[in-house]
Design a protein around this motif. Structure first.
Motif, PDB file in Angstrom:
ATOM      1  N   GLN A  53       0.772  -1.427   0.125  1.00 13.29           N
ATOM      2  CA  GLN A  53      -0.094  -0.112  -0.035  1.00 13.29           C
ATOM      3  C   GLN A  53       0.938   1.182   0.060  1.00 13.29           C
ATOM      4  OE1 GLN A  53      -3.331   0.021   2.537  1.00 13.29           O
ATOM      5  NE2 GLN A  53      -4.168  -1.543   1.578  1.00 13.29           N
TER       6      GLN A  53
ATOM      7  N   THR B 112       2.116   4.740   1.199  1.00 14.12           N
ATOM      8  CA  THR B 112       1.906   5.332   2.592  1.00 14.12           C
ATOM      9  C   THR B 112       2.727   6.704   2.493  1.00 14.12           C
ATOM     10  OG1 THR B 112       4.153   4.266   3.212  1.00 14.12           O
ATOM     11  CG2 THR B 112       1.863   3.224   3.848  1.00 14.12           C
TER      12      THR B 112
ATOM     13  N   SER C  13       4.127  10.042   5.467  1.00 13.29           N
ATOM     14  CA  SER C  13       4.548  10.495   6.448  1.00 13.29           C
ATOM     15  C   SER C  13       4.723  11.990   6.722  1.00 13.29           C
ATOM     16  CB  SER C  13       5.754   9.869   6.943  1.00 13.29           C
ATOM     17  OG  SER C  13       7.053  10.389   6.371  1.00 13.29           O
TER      18      SER C  13
ATOM     19  N   LYS D 237       3.412  14.125  13.930  1.00 14.48           N
ATOM     20  CA  LYS D 237       2.090  13.320  13.406  1.00 14.48           C
ATOM     21  C   LYS D 237       1.278  13.913  12.726  1.00 14.48           C
ATOM     22  CE  LYS D 237       2.840   9.747  16.483  1.00 14.48           C
ATOM     23  NZ  LYS D 237       2.380   8.533  17.783  1.00 14.48           N
TER      24      LYS D 237
ATOM     25  N   LYS E 222      -4.220  14.369  11.100  1.00 10.18           N
ATOM     26  CA  LYS E 222      -3.265  13.577  11.604  1.00 10.18           C
ATOM     27  C   LYS E 222      -2.847  12.446  10.369  1.00 10.18           C
ATOM     28  CE  LYS E 222      -4.487  13.449  16.460  1.00 10.18           C
ATOM     29  NZ  LYS E 222      -5.124  12.672  17.390  1.00 10.18           N
TER      30      LYS E 222
ATOM     31  N   LYS F 220      -2.696   8.782   9.646  1.00  7.73           N
ATOM     32  CA  LYS F 220      -3.204   7.620  10.601  1.00  7.73           C
ATOM     33  C   LYS F 220      -2.682   6.336   9.722  1.00  7.73           C
ATOM     34  CE  LYS F 220      -7.079  10.316  12.259  1.00  7.73           C
ATOM     35  NZ  LYS F 220      -8.506  10.295  12.069  1.00  7.73           N
ATOM     36  N   ARG F 221      -2.897   5.214  10.523  1.00  7.96           N
ATOM     37  CA  ARG F 221      -2.890   3.964   9.950  1.00  7.96           C
ATOM     38  C   ARG F 221      -1.720   3.678   9.404  1.00  7.96           C
ATOM     39  NH1 ARG F 221      -9.076   2.627   7.919  1.00  7.96           N
ATOM     40  NH2 ARG F 221     -10.140   3.606   9.689  1.00  7.96           N
ATOM     41  N   ASN F 222      -0.447   4.074  10.029  1.00 10.88           N
ATOM     42  CA  ASN F 222       0.656   3.770   9.642  1.00 10.88           C
ATOM     43  C   ASN F 222       0.994   4.447   8.098  1.00 10.88           C
ATOM     44  OD1 ASN F 222       1.787   2.150  11.736  1.00 10.88           O
ATOM     45  ND2 ASN F 222       0.459   0.496  11.022  1.00 10.88           N
ATOM     46  N   GLY F 223       0.416   5.571   8.005  1.00  9.88           N
ATOM     47  CA  GLY F 223       0.756   6.417   6.895  1.00  9.88           C
ATOM     48  C   GLY F 223      -0.148   6.077   5.659  1.00  9.88           C
ATOM     49  N   LYS F 224      -1.338   5.223   5.858  1.00  9.95           N
ATOM     50  CA  LYS F 224      -2.023   5.112   4.850  1.00  9.95           C
ATOM     51  C   LYS F 224      -3.450   5.872   4.602  1.00  9.95           C
ATOM     52  CE  LYS F 224      -1.425  -0.052   5.261  1.00  9.95           C
ATOM     53  NZ  LYS F 224      -1.701  -1.263   6.078  1.00  9.95           N
TER      54      LYS F 224
ATOM     55  N   LYS G 161      -8.032   8.128   2.183  1.00 18.07           N
ATOM     56  CA  LYS G 161      -7.021   7.014   1.903  1.00 18.07           C
ATOM     57  C   LYS G 161      -6.067   7.436   1.020  1.00 18.07           C
ATOM     58  CE  LYS G 161      -6.903   2.254   0.354  1.00 18.07           C
ATOM     59  NZ  LYS G 161      -6.586   1.129   1.190  1.00 18.07           N
TER      60      LYS G 161
END
Length: 166
Positions: A20, A22, A24, A64, A85, A87-91, A97
């Motif tokens: 996926q 991602t 940051s 974050k 934010k 979120k979800r490990n950068g996803k 999304k």
């Protein structure tokens, strides 16, 4: 041998499906502590016409979050302080999304996200395209209704940097 090659091909296919895109906050660091001036262009719901509004924006990036303080020059009662934010490990960027991230050779970044919502009271999918470098920043929101392959631009923010980083 044939079974090994088939297994390796299947494994590569499965890995690619699960891979996926991602992001940051490091992807946005170039925007940290910057000031911007630009225009919000939106399509008016009643008239269907394009309308421009002068805006300014300040951006801060934390570990974050992406913090945007947006001022509408002629409508200060509409000003917004948005803290988004990762979120979800950068996803996800907030509720959006992440579907694509491209870092170009010149260092500019393009990130595309999507989210479900309602536009003019109808269910829709929203596509957001973020494009930025050290001098330009834009976010374009497109709308796609179910059972349609077409998208249309609902609004777009386009900014130019005012000052260098502090």
């Amino acid at each position: 041998m044939k079974q090994s090659i088939t297994f390796l091909c299947a494994l590569c296919f499965i890995i690619n499906i699960n891979a996926q895109v991602t992001v940051s906050t490091n992807d946005f660091k170039i925007l940290d502590n910057t000031n911007w001036e630009g225009t919000l262009t939106y399509i008016d719901y009643q008239s269907g016409k394009s309308t421009d509004v002068a805006t300014t924006m300040q951006v801060k990036i934390t570990e974050k979050t992406i913090e945007q303080n947006i001022q509408y020059v002629w409508e200060p009662d509409k000003n917004v302080m948005a803290i988004t934010k990762i979120k979800r490990n950068g996803k996800f960027i907030g509720k959006q999304k992440v579907v694509s991230k491209i870092v170009k050779e010149d260092g500019s970044v393009q990130i595309i996200t999507k989210a479900k919502g309602k536009d003019d009271g109808k269910k829709a999918t929203f596509y957001y395209t973020y494009e930025f470098d050290s001098e330009n920043y834009s976010v374009t929101k497109e709308v796609q209704f179910p059972n349609s392959d077409e998208r249309f631009m609902r609004n777009s923010y386009k900014y130019k940097i005012l000052t260098d980083k502090k």
